[in-house]
Design a protein around this motif. Structure first.
Motif, PDB file in Angstrom:
ATOM      1  N   ASN A 135     -20.867  32.623-102.230  1.00 45.74           N
ATOM      2  CA  ASN A 135     -20.324  32.914-103.518  1.00 45.74           C
ATOM      3  C   ASN A 135     -20.963  34.258-104.234  1.00 45.74           C
ATOM      4  O   ASN A 135     -20.481  34.793-105.054  1.00 45.74           O
ATOM      5  N   HIS A 136     -22.311  34.450-103.518  1.00 50.26           N
ATOM      6  CA  HIS A 136     -23.053  35.560-104.432  1.00 50.26           C
ATOM      7  C   HIS A 136     -23.531  36.638-103.574  1.00 50.26           C
ATOM      8  O   HIS A 136     -24.312  37.483-104.110  1.00 50.26           O
ATOM      9  N   THR A 137     -22.858  37.165-102.521  1.00 48.17           N
ATOM     10  CA  THR A 137     -23.257  37.937-101.638  1.00 48.17           C
ATOM     11  C   THR A 137     -22.093  38.960-101.527  1.00 48.17           C
ATOM     12  O   THR A 137     -20.958  38.465-101.996  1.00 48.17           O
ATOM     13  N   SER A 138     -22.163  40.219-101.111  1.00 47.65           N
ATOM     14  CA  SER A 138     -20.949  41.127-101.213  1.00 47.65           C
ATOM     15  C   SER A 138     -20.811  41.759 -99.640  1.00 47.65           C
ATOM     16  O   SER A 138     -21.821  41.751 -98.947  1.00 47.65           O
ATOM     17  N   PRO A 139     -19.345  41.803 -99.292  1.00 49.82           N
ATOM     18  CA  PRO A 139     -19.276  42.477 -98.033  1.00 49.82           C
ATOM     19  C   PRO A 139     -19.686  43.946 -97.993  1.00 49.82           C
ATOM     20  O   PRO A 139     -19.493  44.422 -98.740  1.00 49.82           O
ATOM     21  N   THR A 140     -19.935  44.331 -96.751  1.00 51.07           N
ATOM     22  CA  THR A 140     -20.232  45.730 -96.279  1.00 51.07           C
ATOM     23  C   THR A 140     -19.607  46.079 -95.286  1.00 51.07           C
ATOM     24  O   THR A 140     -19.363  45.126 -94.170  1.00 51.07           O
ATOM     25  N   GLU A 141     -18.933  47.376 -95.132  1.00 48.85           N
ATOM     26  CA  GLU A 141     -18.699  47.911 -94.216  1.00 48.85           C
ATOM     27  C   GLU A 141     -19.435  48.479 -93.058  1.00 48.85           C
ATOM     28  O   GLU A 141     -19.172  48.612 -91.803  1.00 48.85           O
ATOM     29  N   ASN A 142     -20.562  48.626 -93.464  1.00 54.20           N
ATOM     30  CA  ASN A 142     -21.772  49.034 -92.806  1.00 54.20           C
ATOM     31  C   ASN A 142     -22.660  47.712 -92.335  1.00 54.20           C
ATOM     32  O   ASN A 142     -23.238  47.085 -92.905  1.00 54.20           O
ATOM     33  N   GLU A 143     -22.460  47.511 -90.803  1.00 54.01           N
ATOM     34  CA  GLU A 143     -23.205  46.255 -90.308  1.00 54.01           C
ATOM     35  C   GLU A 143     -24.647  46.339 -90.341  1.00 54.01           C
ATOM     36  O   GLU A 143     -25.324  45.462 -90.396  1.00 54.01           O
ATOM     37  N   GLU A 144     -24.961  47.682 -90.502  1.00 55.82           N
ATOM     38  CA  GLU A 144     -26.632  48.012 -90.531  1.00 55.82           C
ATOM     39  C   GLU A 144     -27.314  47.491 -91.934  1.00 55.82           C
ATOM     40  O   GLU A 144     -28.145  47.263 -91.991  1.00 55.82           O
ATOM     41  N   GLU A 145     -26.133  47.243 -92.829  1.00 57.47           N
ATOM     42  CA  GLU A 145     -26.524  46.838 -94.327  1.00 57.47           C
ATOM     43  C   GLU A 145     -26.557  45.486 -94.433  1.00 57.47           C
ATOM     44  O   GLU A 145     -27.071  44.933 -95.537  1.00 57.47           O
ATOM     45  N   ALA A 146     -26.018  44.822 -93.424  1.00 60.95           N
ATOM     46  CA  ALA A 146     -25.688  43.309 -93.636  1.00 60.95           C
ATOM     47  C   ALA A 146     -27.023  42.329 -93.295  1.00 60.95           C
ATOM     48  O   ALA A 146     -27.676  42.677 -92.362  1.00 60.95           O
ATOM     49  N   ALA A 147     -27.161  41.315 -94.012  1.00 64.87           N
ATOM     50  CA  ALA A 147     -28.219  40.392 -93.802  1.00 64.87           C
ATOM     51  C   ALA A 147     -27.474  39.246 -93.170  1.00 64.87           C
ATOM     52  O   ALA A 147     -28.035  38.604 -92.086  1.00 64.87           O
ATOM     53  N   PHE A 148     -26.391  38.983 -93.445  1.00 69.36           N
ATOM     54  CA  PHE A 148     -25.506  37.613 -92.963  1.00 69.36           C
ATOM     55  C   PHE A 148     -24.396  37.976 -92.207  1.00 69.36           C
ATOM     56  O   PHE A 148     -23.651  38.915 -92.491  1.00 69.36           O
ATOM     57  N   ASN A 149     -24.030  37.192 -91.466  1.00 67.99           N
ATOM     58  CA  ASN A 149     -22.590  37.030 -90.610  1.00 67.99           C
ATOM     59  C   ASN A 149     -21.698  35.994 -91.280  1.00 67.99           C
ATOM     60  O   ASN A 149     -22.370  34.736 -91.034  1.00 67.99           O
ATOM     61  N   ILE A 150     -20.720  35.933 -92.022  1.00 66.24           N
ATOM     62  CA  ILE A 150     -20.104  34.850 -92.652  1.00 66.24           C
ATOM     63  C   ILE A 150     -18.698  34.999 -91.698  1.00 66.24           C
ATOM     64  O   ILE A 150     -17.981  35.550 -91.709  1.00 66.24           O
ATOM     65  N   GLN A 151     -18.594  33.974 -91.072  1.00 62.26           N
ATOM     66  CA  GLN A 151     -17.171  33.480 -90.393  1.00 62.26           C
ATOM     67  C   GLN A 151     -16.379  32.310 -90.966  1.00 62.26           C
ATOM     68  O   GLN A 151     -17.130  31.111 -91.341  1.00 62.26           O
ATOM     69  N   THR A 152     -15.280  32.558 -91.328  1.00 59.57           N
ATOM     70  CA  THR A 152     -14.496  31.724 -91.899  1.00 59.57           C
ATOM     71  C   THR A 152     -13.431  31.271 -91.359  1.00 59.57           C
ATOM     72  O   THR A 152     -12.474  31.939 -90.601  1.00 59.57           O
ATOM     73  N   MET A 153     -13.011  29.905 -90.970  1.00 60.71           N
ATOM     74  CA  MET A 153     -11.747  29.295 -90.649  1.00 60.71           C
ATOM     75  C   MET A 153     -10.903  28.604 -91.579  1.00 60.71           C
ATOM     76  O   MET A 153     -11.532  27.846 -92.421  1.00 60.71           O
ATOM     77  N   ILE A 154      -9.883  28.704 -91.332  1.00 56.92           N
ATOM     78  CA  ILE A 154      -8.747  28.263 -92.301  1.00 56.92           C
ATOM     79  C   ILE A 154      -7.849  27.474 -91.423  1.00 56.92           C
ATOM     80  O   ILE A 154      -7.203  27.992 -90.632  1.00 56.92           O
ATOM     81  N   ILE A 155      -7.757  26.224 -92.091  1.00 61.59           N
ATOM     82  CA  ILE A 155      -6.721  25.202 -91.044  1.00 61.59           C
ATOM     83  C   ILE A 155      -5.716  24.862 -92.265  1.00 61.59           C
ATOM     84  O   ILE A 155      -5.930  24.273 -93.187  1.00 61.59           O
ATOM     85  N   ALA A 156      -4.325  25.337 -91.958  1.00 64.18           N
ATOM     86  CA  ALA A 156      -3.169  24.605 -92.789  1.00 64.18           C
ATOM     87  C   ALA A 156      -2.408  24.047 -92.026  1.00 64.18           C
ATOM     88  O   ALA A 156      -1.526  24.289 -91.522  1.00 64.18           O
ATOM     89  N   PRO A 157      -2.685  22.466 -91.979  1.00 63.05           N
ATOM     90  CA  PRO A 157      -1.834  21.611 -90.941  1.00 63.05           C
ATOM     91  C   PRO A 157      -0.132  21.552 -91.420  1.00 63.05           C
ATOM     92  O   PRO A 157       0.435  21.603 -90.163  1.00 63.05           O
ATOM     93  N   ASN A 158      -0.017  21.930 -92.520  1.00 62.72           N
ATOM     94  CA  ASN A 158       1.455  21.385 -93.002  1.00 62.72           C
ATOM     95  C   ASN A 158       2.347  22.688 -93.198  1.00 62.72           C
ATOM     96  O   ASN A 158       3.484  22.758 -93.423  1.00 62.72           O
ATOM     97  N   GLU A 159       1.568  24.107 -93.134  1.00 61.79           N
ATOM     98  CA  GLU A 159       2.154  25.142 -93.643  1.00 61.79           C
ATOM     99  C   GLU A 159       1.385  26.400 -93.028  1.00 61.79           C
ATOM    100  O   GLU A 159       0.170  26.597 -93.291  1.00 61.79           O
ATOM    101  N   PRO A 160       2.093  27.075 -92.281  1.00 62.12           N
ATOM    102  CA  PRO A 160       1.426  28.399 -91.665  1.00 62.12           C
ATOM    103  C   PRO A 160       0.790  28.967 -92.670  1.00 62.12           C
ATOM    104  O   PRO A 160       1.495  29.527 -93.627  1.00 62.12           O
ATOM    105  N   LEU A 161      -0.242  29.732 -92.435  1.00 62.63           N
ATOM    106  CA  LEU A 161      -0.939  30.665 -93.508  1.00 62.63           C
ATOM    107  C   LEU A 161      -0.007  32.120 -93.190  1.00 62.63           C
ATOM    108  O   LEU A 161       0.009  32.645 -92.202  1.00 62.63           O
ATOM    109  N   ARG A 162       0.153  32.557 -94.526  1.00 61.56           N
ATOM    110  CA  ARG A 162       1.176  33.711 -94.469  1.00 61.56           C
ATOM    111  C   ARG A 162       0.299  34.966 -94.431  1.00 61.56           C
ATOM    112  O   ARG A 162      -0.860  35.026 -94.853  1.00 61.56           O
ATOM    113  N   GLY A 163       0.815  36.080 -93.837  1.00 64.88           N
ATOM    114  CA  GLY A 163      -0.269  37.364 -93.723  1.00 64.88           C
ATOM    115  C   GLY A 163      -0.253  37.771 -95.050  1.00 64.88           C
ATOM    116  O   GLY A 163      -1.248  38.645 -95.121  1.00 64.88           O
ATOM    117  N   GLU A 164       0.830  37.682 -96.012  1.00 67.58           N
ATOM    118  CA  GLU A 164       0.637  38.283 -97.329  1.00 67.58           C
ATOM    119  C   GLU A 164      -0.970  37.873 -97.835  1.00 67.58           C
ATOM    120  O   GLU A 164      -1.586  38.307 -98.785  1.00 67.58           O
TER     121      GLU A 164
END
Length: 300
Positions: free
Chosen positions: A218-247
Motif C-alpha cells: 500500500n505504501h511503496t511506488s513502482p519503478t520501471e528501473n529494476e536497479e531502483e527497486a527494493a521489493f518484487n511484488i507478484q500479484t495473482m488474481i482469481i476470479a472463479p465466476n467471471e473472467p478478468l477483463r483486459g480493460e
C-alpha cells in the motif's frame, strides 16, 4: 585489564529491568536523537564528498589518522590498511558507516543481511553494495571464539572488498578484531528482550522484509528501473465466476502510472467486495546483492 562481558551484560540487563515504561521511552528517544544527529552530520558531509568523522575530504588518506571513509576508495587506500581501520573503529562502527553510504544511494536494497540467504550457523554474514564496490562481513562461531595460533586466537571477523567485481581484500587475508564495544553489544543482543540494529538509516533487507507486507503493497511506488527497486511484488488474481477483463488490467496499469501506486493495491481496491481473490507475494528485488560466502579453512 580484560573485561568480564558476562558481568557487564548482567549489570546492563539488571539496569534495564529496573526501568519503567517512561524511563525506556526516554532512553529510546535519547538514542534516536543521537542517531539522527550523527546521521545528519554524515549525510551533510557525504553530499559534499566529505567525511564527518575525520573532517577530511573522501580523497584524503592520512596514515596518522585512519578513517572508515578510506573504504570508499576515493584515495590511495591499500589492502593492508583495513587493519588500521578495524583496530580503530571495530566492526559495528565500520558496518554502520558503510550501511549509511549504501542507503544514501538506494535505501535498504543495497544491503543483503537476509537471514534466509546467509550460510547456516554464521554469527555475521552480509554484503553491502555501494556504487562499484561491494563489502562483505563474515564470522563463524570458531572465529568468534578465537581459533588457531597467535594470529587468530582472539574474537575476530573476516572482511572482503570487491571493486568492479575484482578482489581487493579477500576474506582470509586478515583476522580483524572485534572491539570491546562490539563484543558487549553482540553478547547483550542474545539476552531476552534485547535487540541490536543499525538504526533507521542503517537498515538492510532483513529489516525491510520484516515490514508488514500490507504496508509494502500500500505504501511503496513502482519503478520501471529494476536497479531502483527494493521489493518484487507478484500479484495473482482469481476470479472463479467471471473472467478478468483486459480493460480492468489496462485501467489498473494506467492508474498505477498516474498515481504511483502499486498494481496490487489498485487491484485490491477495485475488486473489494467482489467475488475475486487478490493475493500478493512480496520478495526482495532481484538486484539486491547476493551475500558473498566465505570458504572456511579447516584444520587438517
Amino acid at each position: 585489564m580484560a573485561i568480564n562481558f558476562e558481568k557487564a551484560v548482567g549489570r546492563a540487563t539488571a539496569d534495564f529491568a529496573k526501568m519503567t515504561a517512561e524511563d525506556l521511552d526516554t532512553w529510546n528517544e535519547m538514542n534516536d536523537a543521537e542517531h539522527r544527529s550523527q546521521y545528519l552530520r554524515f549525510i551533510d558531509g557525504y553530499q559534499r564528498d566529505h567525511c564527518y568523522l575525520c573532517d577530511k575530504d573522501f580523497k584524503t588518506v592520512s596514515k596518522e589518522s585512519p578513517c572508515v571513509h578510506w573504504l570508499l576508495r576515493r584515495g590511495k587506500f591499500k589492502n593492508k590498511d583495513i587493519v588500521l581501520i578495524a583496530q580503530k573503529f571495530g566492526y559495528i562502527n565500520i558496518c554502520a558507516y558503510l550501511r549509511w553510504c549504501a542507503n544514501a544511494e538506494r535505501f535498504a536494497a543495497n544491503i543483503n543481511d537476509l537471514k534466509d540467504e546467509a550460510p547456516e550457523g554464521k554469527i555475521l554474514s552480509s554484503t553491502i553494495k555501494w556504487k562499484n564496490i561491494e563489502w562483505s562481513f563474515d564470522c563463524a562461531p570458531s572465529d568468534f571464539s578465537g581459533h588457531g595460533g597467535s594470529h587468530s586466537n582472539f574474537p575476530h571477523y573476516h572482511f572482503q572488498m570487491r571493486i568492479d567485481g575484482k578482489q581487493f581484500i579477500n576474506f582470509n587475508d586478515y583476522h580483524l578484531p572485534f572491539s570491546d564495544h562490539d563484543l558487549f553489544m553482540l553478547r547483550l543482543s542474545k539476552e531476552p528482550g534485547m535487540h541490536f540494529d543499525f538504526g533507521s538509516h542503517g537498515i538492510g533487507m532483513q529489516d525491510a522484509m520484516e515490514i508488514d507486507p500490507e504496508d509494502i503493497v500500500n505504501h511503496t511506488s513502482p519503478t520501471e528501473n529494476e536497479e531502483e527497486a527494493a521489493f518484487n511484488i507478484q500479484t495473482m488474481i482469481i476470479a472463479p465466476n467471471e473472467p478478468l477483463r483486459g480493460e480492468d488490467i489496462s485501467a489498473a496499469f494506467e492508474e498505477s502510472k498516474r498515481t504511483g501506486r502499486t498494481m496490487a493495491s489498485i487491484f485490491r481496491e477495485r475488486f473489494e467486495g467482489a467475488d475475486v481473490e487478490v493475493s500478493s507475494i512480496v520478495s526482495p528485488s532481484e538486484t539486491v546483492p547476493k551475500i558473498t560466502p566465505r570458504t572456511e579453512h579447516k584444520p587438517r
